[in-house]
Design a protein around this motif. Sequence first.
Motif, PDB file in Angstrom:
ATOM      1  N   SER A 123      40.872  81.931 109.431  1.00  0.00           N
ATOM      2  CA  SER A 123      39.543  81.774 110.036  1.00  0.00           C
ATOM      3  C   SER A 123      38.463  81.884 108.977  1.00  0.00           C
ATOM      4  CB  SER A 123      39.324  82.822 111.129  1.00  0.00           C
ATOM      5  OG  SER A 123      39.414  84.115 110.568  1.00  0.00           O
ATOM      6  N   SER A 124      37.245  81.325 109.347  1.00  0.00           N
ATOM      7  CA  SER A 124      36.109  81.347 108.434  1.00  0.00           C
ATOM      8  C   SER A 124      35.611  82.779 108.283  1.00  0.00           C
ATOM      9  CB  SER A 124      34.999  80.434 108.965  1.00  0.00           C
ATOM     10  OG  SER A 124      33.793  80.680 108.283  1.00  0.00           O
ATOM     11  N   LEU A 125      35.229  83.125 107.045  1.00  0.00           N
ATOM     12  CA  LEU A 125      34.656  84.448 106.818  1.00  0.00           C
ATOM     13  C   LEU A 125      33.339  84.572 107.572  1.00  0.00           C
ATOM     14  CD1 LEU A 125      35.346  85.068 103.033  1.00  0.00           C
ATOM     15  CD2 LEU A 125      36.273  86.348 104.967  1.00  0.00           C
ATOM     16  N   PHE A 126      32.531  83.468 107.695  1.00  0.00           N
ATOM     17  CA  PHE A 126      31.233  83.538 108.359  1.00  0.00           C
ATOM     18  C   PHE A 126      31.418  83.800 109.852  1.00  0.00           C
ATOM     19  CE2 PHE A 126      30.651  80.764 104.681  1.00  0.00           C
ATOM     20  CZ  PHE A 126      29.738  81.504 103.973  1.00  0.00           C
ATOM     21  N   GLU A 127      32.425  83.164 110.460  1.00  0.00           N
ATOM     22  CA  GLU A 127      32.685  83.379 111.869  1.00  0.00           C
ATOM     23  C   GLU A 127      33.100  84.818 112.117  1.00  0.00           C
ATOM     24  OE1 GLU A 127      33.058  82.506 115.891  1.00  0.00           O
ATOM     25  OE2 GLU A 127      32.166  81.307 114.270  1.00  0.00           O
ATOM     26  N   GLU A 128      33.897  85.356 111.201  1.00  0.00           N
ATOM     27  CA  GLU A 128      34.356  86.733 111.340  1.00  0.00           C
ATOM     28  C   GLU A 128      33.198  87.703 111.185  1.00  0.00           C
ATOM     29  OE1 GLU A 128      37.500  87.414 108.637  1.00  0.00           O
ATOM     30  OE2 GLU A 128      38.957  86.192 109.720  1.00  0.00           O
ATOM     31  N   VAL A 158      43.193  87.053 100.978  1.00  0.00           N
ATOM     32  CA  VAL A 158      44.356  86.894 100.093  1.00  0.00           C
ATOM     33  C   VAL A 158      45.510  86.370 100.924  1.00  0.00           C
ATOM     34  CG1 VAL A 158      45.988  88.039  98.538  1.00  0.00           C
ATOM     35  CG2 VAL A 158      43.588  88.808  98.623  1.00  0.00           C
ATOM     36  N   LEU A 159      46.066  85.225 100.480  1.00  0.00           N
ATOM     37  CA  LEU A 159      47.214  84.634 101.142  1.00  0.00           C
ATOM     38  C   LEU A 159      48.473  84.955 100.315  1.00  0.00           C
ATOM     39  CD1 LEU A 159      45.735  81.144 102.103  1.00  0.00           C
ATOM     40  CD2 LEU A 159      45.605  83.315 103.352  1.00  0.00           C
ATOM     41  N   ILE A 160      49.536  85.385 100.993  1.00  0.00           N
ATOM     42  CA  ILE A 160      50.770  85.828 100.299  1.00  0.00           C
ATOM     43  C   ILE A 160      51.940  85.034 100.832  1.00  0.00           C
ATOM     44  CG2 ILE A 160      52.295  87.771  99.763  1.00  0.00           C
ATOM     45  CD1 ILE A 160      49.894  89.594 100.497  1.00  0.00           C
ATOM     46  N   CYS A 161      52.671  84.383  99.900  1.00  0.00           N
ATOM     47  CA  CYS A 161      53.858  83.596 100.263  1.00  0.00           C
ATOM     48  C   CYS A 161      55.080  84.265  99.636  1.00  0.00           C
ATOM     49  CB  CYS A 161      53.686  82.158  99.747  1.00  0.00           C
ATOM     50  SG  CYS A 161      54.930  80.998 100.380  1.00  0.00           S
ATOM     51  N   VAL A 191      41.163  83.122  98.674  1.00  0.00           N
ATOM     52  CA  VAL A 191      40.331  82.021  99.187  1.00  0.00           C
ATOM     53  C   VAL A 191      39.086  82.614  99.860  1.00  0.00           C
ATOM     54  CG1 VAL A 191      42.267  80.429  99.508  1.00  0.00           C
ATOM     55  CG2 VAL A 191      41.607  81.973 101.360  1.00  0.00           C
ATOM     56  N   VAL A 192      38.044  81.770  99.910  1.00  0.00           N
ATOM     57  CA  VAL A 192      36.811  82.149 100.622  1.00  0.00           C
ATOM     58  C   VAL A 192      36.519  81.004 101.622  1.00  0.00           C
ATOM     59  CG1 VAL A 192      34.387  82.800 100.413  1.00  0.00           C
ATOM     60  CG2 VAL A 192      36.003  83.295  98.554  1.00  0.00           C
ATOM     61  N   PRO A 193      37.157  81.060 102.774  1.00  0.00           N
ATOM     62  CA  PRO A 193      37.019  79.935 103.729  1.00  0.00           C
ATOM     63  C   PRO A 193      35.631  79.952 104.415  1.00  0.00           C
ATOM     64  CG  PRO A 193      38.385  81.664 104.670  1.00  0.00           C
ATOM     65  CD  PRO A 193      38.100  82.067 103.271  1.00  0.00           C
ATOM     66  N   ARG A 244      42.630  90.504 104.403  1.00  0.00           N
ATOM     67  CA  ARG A 244      41.188  90.447 104.115  1.00  0.00           C
ATOM     68  C   ARG A 244      40.892  91.503 103.061  1.00  0.00           C
ATOM     69  NH1 ARG A 244      36.361  91.145 108.627  1.00  0.00           N
ATOM     70  NH2 ARG A 244      34.583  90.841 107.195  1.00  0.00           N
ATOM     71  N   SER A 245      40.087  91.129 102.087  1.00  0.00           N
ATOM     72  CA  SER A 245      39.791  92.070 101.013  1.00  0.00           C
ATOM     73  C   SER A 245      38.968  93.225 101.546  1.00  0.00           C
ATOM     74  CB  SER A 245      39.036  91.361  99.888  1.00  0.00           C
ATOM     75  OG  SER A 245      37.775  90.925 100.349  1.00  0.00           O
ATOM     76  N   GLU A 246      38.974  94.315 100.819  1.00  0.00           N
ATOM     77  CA  GLU A 246      38.258  95.515 101.263  1.00  0.00           C
ATOM     78  C   GLU A 246      36.763  95.282 101.358  1.00  0.00           C
ATOM     79  OE1 GLU A 246      39.298  98.709  98.749  1.00  0.00           O
ATOM     80  OE2 GLU A 246      41.409  98.766  99.345  1.00  0.00           O
ATOM     81  N   ASP A 247      36.234  94.402 100.497  1.00  0.00           N
ATOM     82  CA  ASP A 247      34.785  94.149 100.553  1.00  0.00           C
ATOM     83  C   ASP A 247      34.442  93.054 101.558  1.00  0.00           C
ATOM     84  OD1 ASP A 247      35.724  91.921  99.291  1.00  0.00           O
ATOM     85  OD2 ASP A 247      34.693  92.275  97.380  1.00  0.00           O
ATOM     86  N   GLY A 248      35.447  92.429 102.150  1.00  0.00           N
ATOM     87  CA  GLY A 248      35.251  91.416 103.187  1.00  0.00           C
ATOM     88  C   GLY A 248      34.733  90.099 102.674  1.00  0.00           C
TER      89      GLY A 248
END
Length: 462
Positions: free
Chosen positions: A448-453, A384-387, A422-424, A376-380
């Motif tokens: 998970s969704s950013l809004f739910e979090e 960021v997904l890393i493969c 991504v911004v889910p 999760r980015s610092e500003d929320g």
Amino acid sequence: LFLFPMKAEDILITKWKYDKGDGLSGDLLVKKNQNVLISATDEYKGRVSMAANSSLLLSAARLTDQRTFTCMVVASADIREFPVNVVIYKTPASLEISDNAQELEIGKLTKLGKCVAKDANPAANITWLKNNTPLVADGKGISIKASVLVDPVTGLSSTSSILEYSAKKEDTDAEFTCSTQHTVGAELVSAPVTLTITYTTENIGLQVIAQDPLKEGDNVTLKCVADGNPAPTAFNFHLKEELVKVENADTYTITNVSRNTTGVYKCSLVDDPTMEASKDITVNYLDINLSPSGNIVKSAGEAMDLTLQIDSSGNNKVSWTKDNVKLDKKPKFTKLTYADSGVYECEVTNGALSLKASLKLAVQGAPVIRQLSKLRSEDGKHKVLICDVEGSPKPAVSWSINGTSLDESPFLNGKIKHKITVVPSANLTVSCMVSNEFGSDSRTINVSSLFEEVRMDKQGKL
């Protein structure tokens, strides 16, 4: 020339005469009452006079003047005579060496030359010198015989001195002179003579003229050196199983040598084969064989046996590098990994000889996703997904959703890291898919969704 010890006032008559030989005398001049009367009528006429002190003056001296002159003095009560022996000196007219030998043989008494001091009185004594050091007859290696010849006309003497000399090897380039130191005059020294010293060969040597170190493909020259004078002009060169005779030269050249040229070589005199010299010749060589070499492709997980074979003439030093970076030891591959890919080079040195061999190793295999993670980015505001992927050749990476800010790390040692932002707005299941010519792999992750979090964060704070 002559004075007598009497008081002048007591002298009445002064008379000079000379000894003519056979008991006869000849008058020269008489002085009476201060008057001088010259009575000489022979060879002394016009050559004699009297000094104020009654001395006899004789001009234009000759060798015949070497006799006894007598002054007779008549005093008031006495008559006395004062004889004087006159010696006439003459330095030699010349001093030279003649009839000199052109060469001397070692150990053989040979006439070196004759030194003549001409027209001297008394006869000159001659000294022979070698390099300015006087020679003295010893009855063995040095013989000096002198003789004197008197000119019946002039009465002058010519001295001849014959030097017989037994030469030594060190007399090469020596200067021989003769000298005489007369009673009057400076020392006379003849012009120097040098002689060729001949001797049979006593020592022989073989010189090897070649590049250092001598290696295959070079030329090597054998030079036979003998100390005889005159020097030998023909030699035998013993070339292992072959005998080569060389005339009017002292060298033999072997071209394009190989490791088989290594061995013992000799040279000898043609007219005296027992007089020989030898030298060991070593041809340095270096051969290496790296197996495998060139471009090598292997699968990850395989084993590879790396062999370096060396054939050389001496002690070797081996060094290894990978991609121009020095390695501590020879690489060993029991289970190949993608990180083993690279250019390997070995260098073998043997003295001044050096050879290199290399291989380019490529480790290939189907891609594998080692890790799929999320941050999760610092500003929320996004995630960021890393493969993390491993495989070779470089795998192609794709995602099941579209993201932004795509970022890919450099492909190094078979590894690559791929990121998306991504911004889910709702909970998602995201897949990372990778593939190359050897296969593919995929892995999923729940996001998970950013809004739910954000809602859950707020409840947590209440």
